[in-house]
Write a protein that holds these residues in place. Structure first.
Motif, PDB file in Angstrom:
ATOM      1  N   GLU A  79     -17.783  -3.928  -8.818  1.00 14.06           N
ATOM      2  CA  GLU A  79     -16.859  -5.029  -8.562  1.00 14.06           C
ATOM      3  C   GLU A  79     -15.429  -4.521  -8.447  1.00 14.06           C
ATOM      4  N   ILE A  80     -15.089  -3.483  -9.201  1.00 13.04           N
ATOM      5  CA  ILE A  80     -13.742  -2.923  -9.148  1.00 13.04           C
ATOM      6  C   ILE A  80     -13.473  -2.332  -7.767  1.00 13.04           C
ATOM      7  N   ALA A  81     -14.411  -1.544  -7.249  1.00 13.66           N
ATOM      8  CA  ALA A  81     -14.240  -0.935  -5.928  1.00 13.66           C
ATOM      9  C   ALA A  81     -14.154  -2.017  -4.850  1.00 13.66           C
ATOM     10  N   TYR A  82     -14.973  -3.056  -4.997  1.00 15.00           N
ATOM     11  CA  TYR A  82     -14.978  -4.144  -4.020  1.00 15.00           C
ATOM     12  C   TYR A  82     -13.638  -4.866  -4.012  1.00 15.00           C
ATOM     13  N   GLN A  83     -13.117  -5.184  -5.187  1.00 14.38           N
ATOM     14  CA  GLN A  83     -11.837  -5.887  -5.273  1.00 14.38           C
ATOM     15  C   GLN A  83     -10.682  -5.008  -4.805  1.00 14.38           C
ATOM     16  N   LYS A  84     -10.747  -3.718  -5.069  1.00 18.44           N
ATOM     17  CA  LYS A  84      -9.709  -2.803  -4.570  1.00 18.44           C
ATOM     18  C   LYS A  84      -9.643  -2.848  -3.049  1.00 18.44           C
ATOM     19  N   ALA A  85     -10.794  -2.808  -2.409  1.00 16.30           N
ATOM     20  CA  ALA A  85     -10.816  -2.833  -0.942  1.00 16.30           C
ATOM     21  C   ALA A  85     -10.236  -4.146  -0.421  1.00 16.30           C
ATOM     22  N   ASN A  86     -10.597  -5.262  -1.046  1.00 18.58           N
ATOM     23  CA  ASN A  86     -10.072  -6.556  -0.618  1.00 18.58           C
ATOM     24  C   ASN A  86      -8.558  -6.645  -0.809  1.00 18.58           C
ATOM     25  N   LYS A  87      -8.078  -6.184  -1.957  1.00 24.54           N
ATOM     26  CA  LYS A  87      -6.646  -6.279  -2.245  1.00 24.54           C
ATOM     27  C   LYS A  87      -5.830  -5.393  -1.300  1.00 24.54           C
ATOM     28  N   LEU A  88      -6.390  -4.268  -0.892  1.00 25.97           N
ATOM     29  CA  LEU A  88      -5.688  -3.417   0.070  1.00 25.97           C
ATOM     30  C   LEU A  88      -5.520  -4.130   1.399  1.00 25.97           C
ATOM     31  N   LYS A  89      -6.554  -4.847   1.845  1.00 23.73           N
ATOM     32  CA  LYS A  89      -6.454  -5.610   3.088  1.00 23.73           C
ATOM     33  C   LYS A  89      -5.397  -6.705   2.959  1.00 23.73           C
ATOM     34  N   GLU A  90      -5.398  -7.399   1.807  1.00 28.72           N
ATOM     35  CA  GLU A  90      -4.413  -8.455   1.587  1.00 28.72           C
ATOM     36  C   GLU A  90      -3.000  -7.889   1.561  1.00 28.72           C
ATOM     37  N   GLY A 252      -3.821  -2.619 -10.753  1.00 31.62           N
ATOM     38  CA  GLY A 252      -2.737  -3.061  -9.892  1.00 31.62           C
ATOM     39  C   GLY A 252      -2.400  -1.992  -8.874  1.00 31.62           C
ATOM     40  N   CYS A 253      -1.976  -2.427  -7.692  1.00 29.35           N
ATOM     41  CA  CYS A 253      -1.479  -1.488  -6.693  1.00 29.35           C
ATOM     42  C   CYS A 253      -0.120  -1.989  -6.219  1.00 29.35           C
ATOM     43  N   GLU A 254       0.795  -1.070  -6.024  1.00 29.43           N
ATOM     44  CA  GLU A 254       2.135  -1.413  -5.566  1.00 29.43           C
ATOM     45  C   GLU A 254       2.604  -0.421  -4.515  1.00 29.43           C
ATOM     46  N   ALA A 255       3.500  -0.896  -3.665  1.00 25.58           N
ATOM     47  CA  ALA A 255       4.189  -0.045  -2.694  1.00 25.58           C
ATOM     48  C   ALA A 255       5.627  -0.542  -2.604  1.00 25.58           C
ATOM     49  N   GLU A 256       6.561   0.363  -2.391  1.00 22.49           N
ATOM     50  CA  GLU A 256       7.969   0.007  -2.240  1.00 22.49           C
ATOM     51  C   GLU A 256       8.469   0.634  -0.948  1.00 22.49           C
ATOM     52  N   PHE A 257       8.952  -0.190  -0.036  1.00 24.63           N
ATOM     53  CA  PHE A 257       9.234   0.284   1.311  1.00 24.63           C
ATOM     54  C   PHE A 257      10.270  -0.611   1.963  1.00 24.63           C
TER      55      PHE A 257
END
Length: 276
Positions: A79-90, A252-257
């Motif tokens: 479930e963690i890998a699945y949610q990571k992939a979804n959140k990256l798309k979002e 959590g994933c973050e990017a600053e740009f």
């Protein structure tokens, strides 16, 4: 296509919250004939212009209980890998939104997030409004207006080659009177789709875009050389497992740009178009 803009511009590095870069301008073409053996004199150098944009933080976060992670699931092992992939798309869609739709830079403060200025805010030189009249109301897109906007970009030194737009404006272009609808008798198909418009200023790819359709349905962005736009990364995208209490995993994933505009006059916009 969902993230066409960010996928087709360059990347560079930011080193501060307020990212700055220098812009040079070439002199306009002029008569230039020099006398043989003439004593030349130096011309004063014009200092480059300093431009800037604030770096924006974007992130996605989720929690998965340890029970959810170990139970059998339909179509996935983790479930963690699945949610990571979804959140990256979002997050990619959120980045596209900021890069295109944000109208002004925000410096941020206590309780206020910094925001970058997107394409909508940068485009100021080549702006075509409605049917170029002063009626004060939105006007339908016409082939003349479309070509006038392309000419504005071309006159400023740009090479208009890509347009981003929503579905309604794309259908208006498909219906330009100069276009001929093609009938493929062998496949029993009627083709009513213009993917490339061959204008007096070159071939222009017409790209339908979900974010433009939802957020700027009455506008069309015209791009020339995509190298004139760059993503500047202060912090590239990174996943991190966050502290938690209890038997759950917090991620959590973050990017600053930010968005770097090297020459906004190489692009343009048609605005205040009807959407129905």
């Amino acid at each position: 296509m969902s993230t066409w803009f960010q996928s087709n511009i360059g990347n560079t590095r930011a080193t501060q919250r307020l990212h700055e870069w220098l812009l040079d301008a070439l002199a306009a073409p002029a008569a230039n004939a020099q006398i043989e053996g003439n004593q030349v004199s130096a011309t004063a150098i014009v200092a480059p212009t300093r431009s800037s944009n604030y770096c924006q933080i974007q992130g996605k976060y989720f929690a998965i209980t340890e029970t959810e992670e170990v139970t059998d699931k339909a179509g996935r092992d983790s479930e963690i890998a699945y949610q990571k992939a979804n959140k990256l798309k979002e997050l990619a869609n959120d980045m596209e939104y900021a890069l295109l739709i944000n109208s002004s830079a925000v410096s941020g403060a206590v309780g206020t997030a910094r925001e970058l200025k997107g394409v909508k805010g940068w485009l100021t030189t080549n702006v075509m409004t409605g049917t170029a009249t002063s009626t004060g109301s939105n006007e339908p897109l016409t082939e003349a207006v479309f070509n006038d906007a392309l000419q504005l970009v071309w006159k400023s030194g740009g090479k208009p080659s890509n347009c981003l737009m929503g579905a309604f404006q794309k259908r208006k272009i498909d219906g330009f009177t100069s276009n001929v609808k093609n009938v493929n008798a062998d496949e029993n198909k009627l083709v009513n789709n213009i993917e490339v418009y061959e204008s007096p200023f070159g071939k222009v790819a017409l790209r339908i875009h979900h974010i433009m359709h939802d957020s700027l349905p009455g506008q069309i962005f015209i791009f020339g050389d995509m190298k004139l736009w760059r993503k500047a990364w202060l912090r590239p995208l990174k996943w991190k497992q966050l502290p938690y209490t209890g038997f759950a995993n917090f991620w959590g994933c973050e990017a600053e740009f930010t968005l770097e505009s090297r020459a906004e006059a190489g692009s343009g916009v048609i605005t205040e178009l009807t959407t129905a």
